[in-house]
Design a protein around this motif. Structure first.
Motif, PDB file in Angstrom:
ATOM      1  N   GLU A  80      27.170  45.332  36.229  1.00  0.00           N
ATOM      2  CA  GLU A  80      26.254  44.930  37.287  1.00  0.00           C
ATOM      3  C   GLU A  80      26.932  45.134  38.640  1.00  0.00           C
ATOM      4  O   GLU A  80      28.158  45.101  38.751  1.00  0.00           O
ATOM      5  N   GLU A  81      26.133  45.324  39.659  1.00  0.00           N
ATOM      6  CA  GLU A  81      26.628  45.577  41.013  1.00  0.00           C
ATOM      7  C   GLU A  81      27.595  44.485  41.474  1.00  0.00           C
ATOM      8  O   GLU A  81      28.618  44.771  42.091  1.00  0.00           O
ATOM      9  N   LYS A  82      27.279  43.234  41.162  1.00  0.00           N
ATOM     10  CA  LYS A  82      28.137  42.130  41.621  1.00  0.00           C
ATOM     11  C   LYS A  82      29.557  42.254  41.055  1.00  0.00           C
ATOM     12  O   LYS A  82      30.523  41.908  41.731  1.00  0.00           O
ATOM     13  N   PHE A  83      29.712  42.789  39.841  1.00  0.00           N
ATOM     14  CA  PHE A  83      31.045  42.974  39.276  1.00  0.00           C
ATOM     15  C   PHE A  83      31.757  44.144  39.938  1.00  0.00           C
ATOM     16  O   PHE A  83      32.954  44.091  40.196  1.00  0.00           O
ATOM     17  N   ARG A  84      31.015  45.217  40.209  1.00  0.00           N
ATOM     18  CA  ARG A  84      31.635  46.375  40.871  1.00  0.00           C
ATOM     19  C   ARG A  84      32.155  45.983  42.244  1.00  0.00           C
ATOM     20  O   ARG A  84      33.243  46.378  42.645  1.00  0.00           O
ATOM     21  N   GLU A  85      31.373  45.178  42.974  1.00  0.00           N
ATOM     22  CA  GLU A  85      31.805  44.728  44.302  1.00  0.00           C
ATOM     23  C   GLU A  85      32.993  43.775  44.197  1.00  0.00           C
ATOM     24  O   GLU A  85      33.955  43.883  44.962  1.00  0.00           O
ATOM     25  N   ARG A  86      32.925  42.873  43.283  1.00  0.00           N
ATOM     26  CA  ARG A  86      33.963  41.841  43.162  1.00  0.00           C
ATOM     27  C   ARG A  86      35.318  42.428  42.753  1.00  0.00           C
ATOM     28  O   ARG A  86      36.363  42.015  43.249  1.00  0.00           O
ATOM     29  N   TYR A  87      35.327  43.388  41.812  1.00  0.00           N
ATOM     30  CA  TYR A  87      36.591  43.889  41.280  1.00  0.00           C
ATOM     31  C   TYR A  87      37.008  45.226  41.874  1.00  0.00           C
ATOM     32  O   TYR A  87      38.097  45.712  41.583  1.00  0.00           O
ATOM     33  N   ASP A  88      36.163  45.825  42.711  1.00  0.00           N
ATOM     34  CA  ASP A  88      36.493  46.984  43.542  1.00  0.00           C
ATOM     35  C   ASP A  88      37.446  47.989  42.885  1.00  0.00           C
ATOM     36  O   ASP A  88      38.590  48.134  43.284  1.00  0.00           O
ATOM     37  N   GLY A  89      36.950  48.668  41.869  1.00  0.00           N
ATOM     38  CA  GLY A  89      37.738  49.742  41.260  1.00  0.00           C
ATOM     39  C   GLY A  89      38.705  49.284  40.185  1.00  0.00           C
ATOM     40  O   GLY A  89      39.353  50.110  39.556  1.00  0.00           O
ATOM     41  N   HIS A  90      38.839  48.000  39.976  1.00  0.00           N
ATOM     42  CA  HIS A  90      39.711  47.500  38.923  1.00  0.00           C
ATOM     43  C   HIS A  90      38.906  47.337  37.630  1.00  0.00           C
ATOM     44  O   HIS A  90      37.678  47.301  37.653  1.00  0.00           O
ATOM     45  N   ARG A  91      39.596  47.206  36.557  1.00  0.00           N
ATOM     46  CA  ARG A  91      38.938  47.136  35.246  1.00  0.00           C
ATOM     47  C   ARG A  91      39.330  45.851  34.514  1.00  0.00           C
ATOM     48  O   ARG A  91      40.181  45.854  33.639  1.00  0.00           O
TER      49      ARG A  91
END
Length: 164
Positions: free
Chosen positions: A59-70
């Motif tokens: 989800e977008e909120k995870f992509r924003e929150r973790y910014d390129g991290h996995r």
């Protein structure tokens, strides 16, 4: 392999009036064969979604929150077992955290929703030791396991070839 297996074992090895009367040695061979099949199947399935898949399906909120991290979130859970009769087994399965004899299992989730379990550990092993092992397993498996999308595409192609 967990859950109904115990009931089935009782049914299979019980006397002919209570069950099927299968010899204990033969029942163990059947159980081991089923366990090997389950392990082979599990080991062929991708352990984790790739970084690209994780990014795409998160989800977008995870992509924003973790910014390129996995991030892969892991936790341990316990499976209560009866107290073993042998003292050595009592020691290795006893968890002071849970105050009981148990096995511990690792459960992980990625931001894309992919859920993964890991092998059971004895109760005496700390969560920290399990997690350190899991980190190495993650690194090894990400490098060697097939992509989830490639697997789905292969399955889809096989299915469409059969039914298309």
């Amino acid at each position: 392999m967990w859950g109904r297996t115990k009931t089935r074992w009782i049914d299979v090895t019980g006397s002919s009036t209570e069950g099927f009367g299968v010899d204990d040695k033969e029942a163990r061979r059947i159980f081991d064969s089923k366990l090997n099949m389950v392990e082979r199947c599990r080991d062929r399935w991708p352990a984790f979604a790739t970084y690209e898949e994780d990014k795409e399906y998160s989800e977008e909120k995870f992509r924003e929150r973790y910014d390129g991290h996995r991030p892969i979130f892991w936790d341990m859970t316990n499976i209560t077992i009866p107290k073993p009769g042998e003292s050595r087994m009592q020691r290795v399965t006893y968890s002071s955290y849970y105050a009981q004899n148990c096995f511990k299992g690792g459960i992980g989730v990625q931001t894309c929703g992919w859920i993964r379990t890991h092998d059971l550990w004895t109760g005496c092993v700390s969560d920290t030791a399990c997690n350190l092992h899991l980190q190495k397993a993650i690194q090894d498996s990400v490098a060697t396991r097939p992509s989830l999308l490639r697997l789905w595409r292969r399955i889809g192609a096989e299915m469409s070839g059969r039914f298309g």
